[in-house]
Design a protein around this motif. Structure first.
Motif, PDB file in Angstrom:
ATOM      1  N   ARG A   1       1.705   6.309  -6.513  1.00 32.39           N
ATOM      2  CA  ARG A   1       0.450   7.356  -7.351  1.00 32.39           C
ATOM      3  C   ARG A   1       0.851   8.994  -7.225  1.00 32.39           C
ATOM      4  O   ARG A   1       0.393  10.001  -7.251  1.00 32.39           O
ATOM      5  N   ARG A   2       1.776  10.253  -5.813  1.00 31.01           N
ATOM      6  CA  ARG A   2       1.843  11.000  -5.552  1.00 31.01           C
ATOM      7  C   ARG A   2       3.013  11.267  -6.724  1.00 31.01           C
ATOM      8  O   ARG A   2       2.791  12.400  -7.286  1.00 31.01           O
TER       9      ARG A   2
ATOM     10  N   LYS B   1       0.698   3.925  -2.912  1.00 27.60           N
ATOM     11  CA  LYS B   1       0.730   5.382  -2.617  1.00 27.60           C
ATOM     12  C   LYS B   1       1.555   6.616  -3.433  1.00 27.60           C
ATOM     13  O   LYS B   1       1.523   7.432  -3.458  1.00 27.60           O
TER      14      LYS B   1
ATOM     15  N   ASP C   1       0.885  -1.254  -0.201  1.00 26.19           N
ATOM     16  CA  ASP C   1      -0.066   0.092   0.205  1.00 26.19           C
ATOM     17  C   ASP C   1       0.692   1.050   0.213  1.00 26.19           C
ATOM     18  O   ASP C   1       0.527   2.515  -0.304  1.00 26.19           O
ATOM     19  N   ASP C   2       1.886   1.220   0.424  1.00 31.54           N
ATOM     20  CA  ASP C   2       2.999   2.328   0.798  1.00 31.54           C
ATOM     21  C   ASP C   2       3.144   2.292  -0.688  1.00 31.54           C
ATOM     22  O   ASP C   2       3.531   3.631  -1.443  1.00 31.54           O
TER      23      ASP C   2
END
Length: 373
Positions: A26-27, A23, A19-20
């Motif tokens: 995505r950023r 994320k 998940d990290d």
């Protein structure tokens, strides 16, 4: 130029979880995506760097090799193939679906389509509520094969997507994916198609439904019937049915939110002498007192005789606008009486009996004085 550490590129710790990583990617993609930075070569290179880092770290086997040997793990063919495209497709769908308004790249068959139905109601039905039976043409689950599309229940792995339900393709620098065109995103193909639905799992059918319309609905309201839309492909969930309300024009009343409006015709004698008349409402007739010397256009408010909508607890009001009618088809006697009545308005004394006419004439006189003065 030496490559930067992949963990540094994404800005995550070396023990970052899946998940990290998503994320962080995505950023990075939101910041450096070429469509958000047209003509910026530096941003394009940064986006490629982020993509390469994520492709490596999101694949468990490649990540283990990178943690052990660094960038050298993938030199001279040591690292083998690239990252799994299913994971890349999922995150691309999440990112670019949000940026550009497209749908996410979810795997597997999608739910059935939503369908719409326009229902016409009379004002009385809309205000009081009603239950209606409707017939809706739709795609329904095939009963012969329970929606599987297979006559014997046998499904084979799709040779095009190898059971993933998605296929990957390259468009410029972007790696994109979409539902497999061969199996429709199911990941499976049908060995022996059902004779009833020919392998589609759905058949065209007219569905009969009882729809309960709550009291107080208005023109443009929408009622959702969950699960009454088209059946989903391959046994996936059905869509919803949306019933759009259209209220026909009424011969007497006009609706304005919770209030009703109507015109009430009265005779000259009733307007001049006053009277008590009966006016219609949606609940039956009620009495309305017309005061002496009522002028046409006068508005009367009947509290609580409007509509109690689905969004309010108290009913609205009924507004009655009186209209003084000119009598027609006069008899000889009536004409003679009116002529004698009109004769009583001779001279300046007539002005006090016609307040609106007097105001109008004074205005005309003032206008011509200003024009000629």
């Amino acid at each position: 130029m030496s490559k930067r550490d992949y963990y540094e590129v994404l800005g995550v710790a070396r023990d970052a979880g899946e998940d990290d990583l998503k994320k962080a990617y995505r950023r990075c993609a939101m910041k450096y995506h070429p469509d958000r930075n047209p003509g910026d070569k530096a941003a394009e290179e940064a986006f490629k760097e982020c993509k390469e880092a994520y492709e490596t770290l999101s694949d468990p086997s490649r990540r283990r090799m990178y943690d052990a040997h660094g960038h050298a793990a993938f030199e001279h063919g040591m690292g083998g193939g690239g990252a799994g495209y299913a994971d890349m497709g999922d995150i691309f769908g999440d990112i670019f679906g949000n940026i550009f308004g497209g749908a996410g790249g979810g795997r597997g068959p999608r739910r059935g389509a939503d369908i719409g139905y326009v229902m016409e109601l009379s004002l009385e039905e809309a205000v009081g509520g009603v239950e209606k039976q409707i017939e809706v043409p739709t795609l329904d689950e095939c009963e012969a094969c329970d929606g599987s599309g297979s006559s014997d229940g046998r499904l084979d792995t799709c040779n095009t997507c190898h059971g993933r339900g998605q296929v990957r393709f390259q468009r410029g620098i972007f790696s994109m994916q979409q539902a497999c065109p061969h199996c429709g995103g199911r990941g499976k193909t049908i060995a022996n198609p059902c004779d009833e639905c020919h392998g589609h799992g759905r058949v065209e059918r007219t569905k009969t439904l009882q729809v309960k319309i709550p009291a107080g609905v208005d023109n443009g309201d929408r009622i959702r019937l969950a699960g009454e839309g088209e059946a989903g492909p391959a046994g996936s969930p059905p869509g919803d049915l949306y019933v759009d309300i259209r209220v026909r024009e009424h011969e007497i009343f006009q609706r304005d939110g919770d209030d009703l409006h109507c015109e009430v015709p009265i005779r000259i004698s009733q307007a001049a002498l006053g009277d008590t008349i009966r006016v219609p409402t949606l609940e039956g007739e009620v009495e309305l007192r017309i005061p002496v010397e009522t002028q046409t256009g006068k508005m009367f408010r009947l509290r609580g005789k409007g509509v109690r909508s689905v969004r309010s607890r108290q009913p609205g009001d009924l507004y009655c606008r009186v209209v003084v009618e000119t009598p027609v088809n006069l008899t000889a006697e009536q004409r003679e009486l009116l002529e004698r009545f009109e004769a009583t308005f001779g001279g300046e004394g007539a002005r006090r009996h016609s307040p609106r006419s007097s105001t109008f004439l004074d205005g005309v006189k003032g206008f011509w004085e200003r024009m000629t003065g």
